[in-house]
Motif scaffolding. Structure first.
Motif, mmCIF file in Angstrom:
data_model
loop_
_atom_site.group_PDB
_atom_site.id
_atom_site.type_symbol
_atom_site.label_atom_id
_atom_site.label_comp_id
_atom_site.label_asym_id
_atom_site.label_seq_id
_atom_site.Cartn_x
_atom_site.Cartn_y
_atom_site.Cartn_z
ATOM 1 N N ASN A 156 0.849 -1.368 0.009
ATOM 2 C CA ASN A 156 0.138 -0.048 -0.030
ATOM 3 C C ASN A 156 0.922 1.268 -0.001
ATOM 4 O OD1 ASN A 156 -2.398 -1.528 0.056
ATOM 5 N ND2 ASN A 156 -2.162 -1.833 2.242
ATOM 6 N N ARG A 157 2.201 1.316 -0.444
ATOM 7 C CA ARG A 157 3.069 2.173 -0.428
ATOM 8 C C ARG A 157 2.513 3.456 -0.884
ATOM 9 N NH1 ARG A 157 9.668 2.715 -1.096
ATOM 10 N NH2 ARG A 157 9.620 5.114 -1.478
ATOM 11 N N THR A 158 2.080 3.422 -2.278
ATOM 12 C CA THR A 158 1.592 4.618 -2.876
ATOM 13 C C THR A 158 0.355 5.297 -2.249
ATOM 14 O OG1 THR A 158 2.210 3.561 -5.200
ATOM 15 C CG2 THR A 158 0.588 5.402 -5.186
ATOM 16 N N ARG A 159 -0.454 4.577 -1.824
ATOM 17 C CA ARG A 159 -1.600 5.145 -0.871
ATOM 18 C C ARG A 159 -1.082 5.893 0.387
ATOM 19 N NH1 ARG A 159 -4.988 1.201 2.308
ATOM 20 N NH2 ARG A 159 -3.224 1.377 3.580
ATOM 21 N N ASP A 160 -0.149 4.947 0.837
ATOM 22 C CA ASP A 160 0.255 5.604 2.388
ATOM 23 C C ASP A 160 1.204 6.724 2.295
ATOM 24 O OD1 ASP A 160 -0.901 3.584 3.541
ATOM 25 O OD2 ASP A 160 0.754 2.082 3.701
ATOM 26 N N GLU A 161 1.842 6.909 0.957
ATOM 27 C CA GLU A 161 2.912 8.091 0.797
ATOM 28 C C GLU A 161 2.098 9.178 0.450
ATOM 29 O OE1 GLU A 161 6.107 8.272 -1.766
ATOM 30 O OE2 GLU A 161 6.834 6.379 -1.015
ATOM 31 N N ALA A 162 0.986 9.027 -0.222
ATOM 32 C CA ALA A 162 0.083 10.221 -0.548
ATOM 33 C C ALA A 162 -0.647 10.621 0.437
ATOM 34 C CB ALA A 162 -1.015 9.712 -1.697
ATOM 35 N N LEU A 163 -1.006 9.886 1.367
ATOM 36 C CA LEU A 163 -1.779 10.036 2.584
ATOM 37 C C LEU A 163 -0.944 11.036 3.603
ATOM 38 C CD1 LEU A 163 -4.082 6.950 3.274
ATOM 39 C CD2 LEU A 163 -4.793 9.343 2.551
ATOM 40 N N MET A 164 0.218 10.208 3.900
ATOM 41 C CA MET A 164 1.122 10.952 4.789
ATOM 42 C C MET A 164 1.934 12.318 4.147
ATOM 43 S SD MET A 164 0.984 9.706 7.604
ATOM 44 C CE MET A 164 2.540 10.093 8.519
ATOM 45 N N GLY A 165 2.124 12.176 2.976
ATOM 46 C CA GLY A 165 2.753 13.470 2.329
ATOM 47 C C GLY A 165 1.788 14.605 2.179
ATOM 48 N N GLY A 166 0.460 14.304 1.989
ATOM 49 C CA GLY A 166 -0.544 15.270 1.902
ATOM 50 C C GLY A 166 -0.783 15.634 3.471
ATOM 51 N N PHE A 167 -0.761 14.971 4.500
ATOM 52 C CA PHE A 167 -0.890 15.312 5.739
ATOM 53 C C PHE A 167 0.457 16.214 6.143
ATOM 54 C CE2 PHE A 167 -0.257 14.295 10.469
ATOM 55 C CZ PHE A 167 -1.192 14.909 10.983
ATOM 56 N N ALA A 168 1.465 15.931 5.715
ATOM 57 C CA ALA A 168 2.880 16.691 6.048
ATOM 58 C C ALA A 168 2.513 18.050 5.198
ATOM 59 C CB ALA A 168 3.828 15.924 5.791
ATOM 60 N N GLY A 169 2.197 18.136 4.082
ATOM 61 C CA GLY A 169 1.917 19.219 3.497
ATOM 62 C C GLY A 169 0.722 20.300 4.045
ATOM 63 N N PHE A 170 -0.304 19.514 4.521
ATOM 64 C CA PHE A 170 -1.448 20.321 5.008
ATOM 65 C C PHE A 170 -0.983 20.823 6.157
ATOM 66 C CE2 PHE A 170 -5.265 20.435 7.817
ATOM 67 C CZ PHE A 170 -5.848 21.032 7.099
ATOM 68 N N LEU A 171 -0.202 20.243 7.090
ATOM 69 C CA LEU A 171 0.154 21.028 8.486
ATOM 70 C C LEU A 171 1.419 21.884 8.108
ATOM 71 C CD1 LEU A 171 0.545 17.767 10.684
ATOM 72 C CD2 LEU A 171 -1.496 19.455 10.496
ATOM 73 N N GLY A 172 2.325 21.691 7.118
ATOM 74 C CA GLY A 172 3.241 22.571 6.780
ATOM 75 C C GLY A 172 2.834 24.053 6.208
ATOM 76 N N GLY A 173 1.679 24.018 5.337
ATOM 77 C CA GLY A 173 1.150 25.115 4.859
ATOM 78 C C GLY A 173 0.527 26.089 5.770
ATOM 79 N N MET A 174 0.056 25.517 7.025
ATOM 80 C CA MET A 174 -0.485 26.410 7.875
ATOM 81 C C MET A 174 0.442 26.776 9.247
ATOM 82 S SD MET A 174 -4.469 25.095 8.332
ATOM 83 C CE MET A 174 -4.129 23.453 8.918
ATOM 84 N N SER A 175 1.439 25.752 9.513
ATOM 85 C CA SER A 175 2.298 26.225 10.490
ATOM 86 C C SER A 175 3.616 26.127 10.240
ATOM 87 C CB SER A 175 1.932 24.845 11.541
ATOM 88 O OG SER A 175 2.483 23.579 11.000
ATOM 89 N N GLY A 176 4.035 25.524 9.064
ATOM 90 C CA GLY A 176 5.498 25.696 8.868
ATOM 91 C C GLY A 176 6.053 24.583 9.226
ATOM 92 N N ILE A 177 5.464 23.863 9.696
ATOM 93 C CA ILE A 177 6.177 22.372 10.502
ATOM 94 C C ILE A 177 5.734 21.214 9.552
ATOM 95 C CG2 ILE A 177 6.242 21.065 12.689
ATOM 96 C CD1 ILE A 177 5.446 23.394 13.993
ATOM 97 N N TRP A 178 6.668 20.439 8.987
ATOM 98 C CA TRP A 178 6.260 19.389 8.229
ATOM 99 C C TRP A 178 7.368 18.099 8.335
ATOM 100 C CZ3 TRP A 178 7.327 23.951 5.596
ATOM 101 C CH2 TRP A 178 8.378 23.921 4.927
#
Length: 258
Positions: A137-159
């Protein structure tokens, strides 16, 4: 303003303390690949004005990330980009989109949203409740975790922490984990540099200090690399988790007390 002017304005004890903080931050980054900005802003912020502390970490953060990403050669760095392209693409897309939401969620709430699950994840991992993501499930997990990191990073600068969570859960080899962190954080470092050239935090008065911080940061990183090279994979993973706990607790502190 030149370097002599910068240092002449500092007390000797302040200068020594700042150098030791930067050395330690570089050492931790060299050993586990992350947490340098957190250590520098927390440490330097206790002895320097907040904006000066922030300015001081900008150039060494960029330089050390470039060094980290390229340590195995640029071909290996590019291979890491290709290997983790789904994570990177998802992170960048969500980072840009979520940056438009700044102000919708309070920074304190966001720090708690990041910090609490981060500490829980790391403590459970250290206690032996290992989370492993299925390679199928690597592609799915990478997309989810990468999206999560980016979502937090865009609002807080922390990814960084979500990135380390993913690398830990997939038990990424030491060399790959270090390189991909260098690439991801390097992208953020460029954005940080440009943003604060524009904001005025990095200016003719603070730029010399930030440049001067590169030396001790690289020395500390070199020492950290020596430790990293001697660490077995299991020890490296445990070290990353311990630093994650500290990072998560720091985020919780900021969420509760500012």
């Amino acid at each position: 303003m030149d370097l002599f002017d910068v240092f002449s304005d500092m007390a000797a004890t302040t200068l020594i303390a700042a150098t030791l903080i930067i050395l330690f931050a570089g050492f931790v980054k060299g050993a586990v690949g992350f947490a340098m900005p957190m250590i520098m802003i927390s440490g330097l912020g206790s002895i320097l004005p907040p904006e000066t502390a922030l300015a001081a970490l900008i150039v060494p953060t960029l330089v050390t990330n470039i060094r980290q990403a390229s340590r195995g050669g640029w071909a290996a760095a590019w291979q890491s980009v290709k290997d983790y392209r789904v994570f990177l693409i998802a992170m960048l897309i969500l980072l840009v989109l979520s940056a438009q939401l700044v102000g919708v969620i309070s920074s304190k709430a966001l720090f708690l949203v990041i910090g609490v699950p981060l500490v829980a994840f790391a403590v459970l991992q250290l206690a032996g409740f290992a989370l492993r993501l299925d390679p199928e499930n690597r592609t799915r997990d990478e997309a989810l975790m990468g999206g999560f990191a980016g979502f937090l990073g865009g609002m807080s600068g922390i990814w960084g922490p979500p990135t380390v969570m993913y690398l830990t859960a997939t038990d990424a080899p030491k060399s790959a984990a270090m390189r991909v962190q260098g690439v991801i954080y390097g992208i953020g470092s460029i954005a940080l540099l440009l943003a604060h050239l524009r904001s005025g935090v990095l200016n003719p008065s603070t730029l010399p200090l930030s440049i001067a911080a590169v030396g001790p940061a690289l020395i500390g990183m070199w020492i950290g690399f020596k430790l990293h090279d001697r660490m077995p994979q299991a020890t490296f993973r445990r070290a990353m988790l311990l630093v994650l706990v500290v990072a998560g607790l720091n985020l919780i502190r900021r969420g509760l007390f500012g």
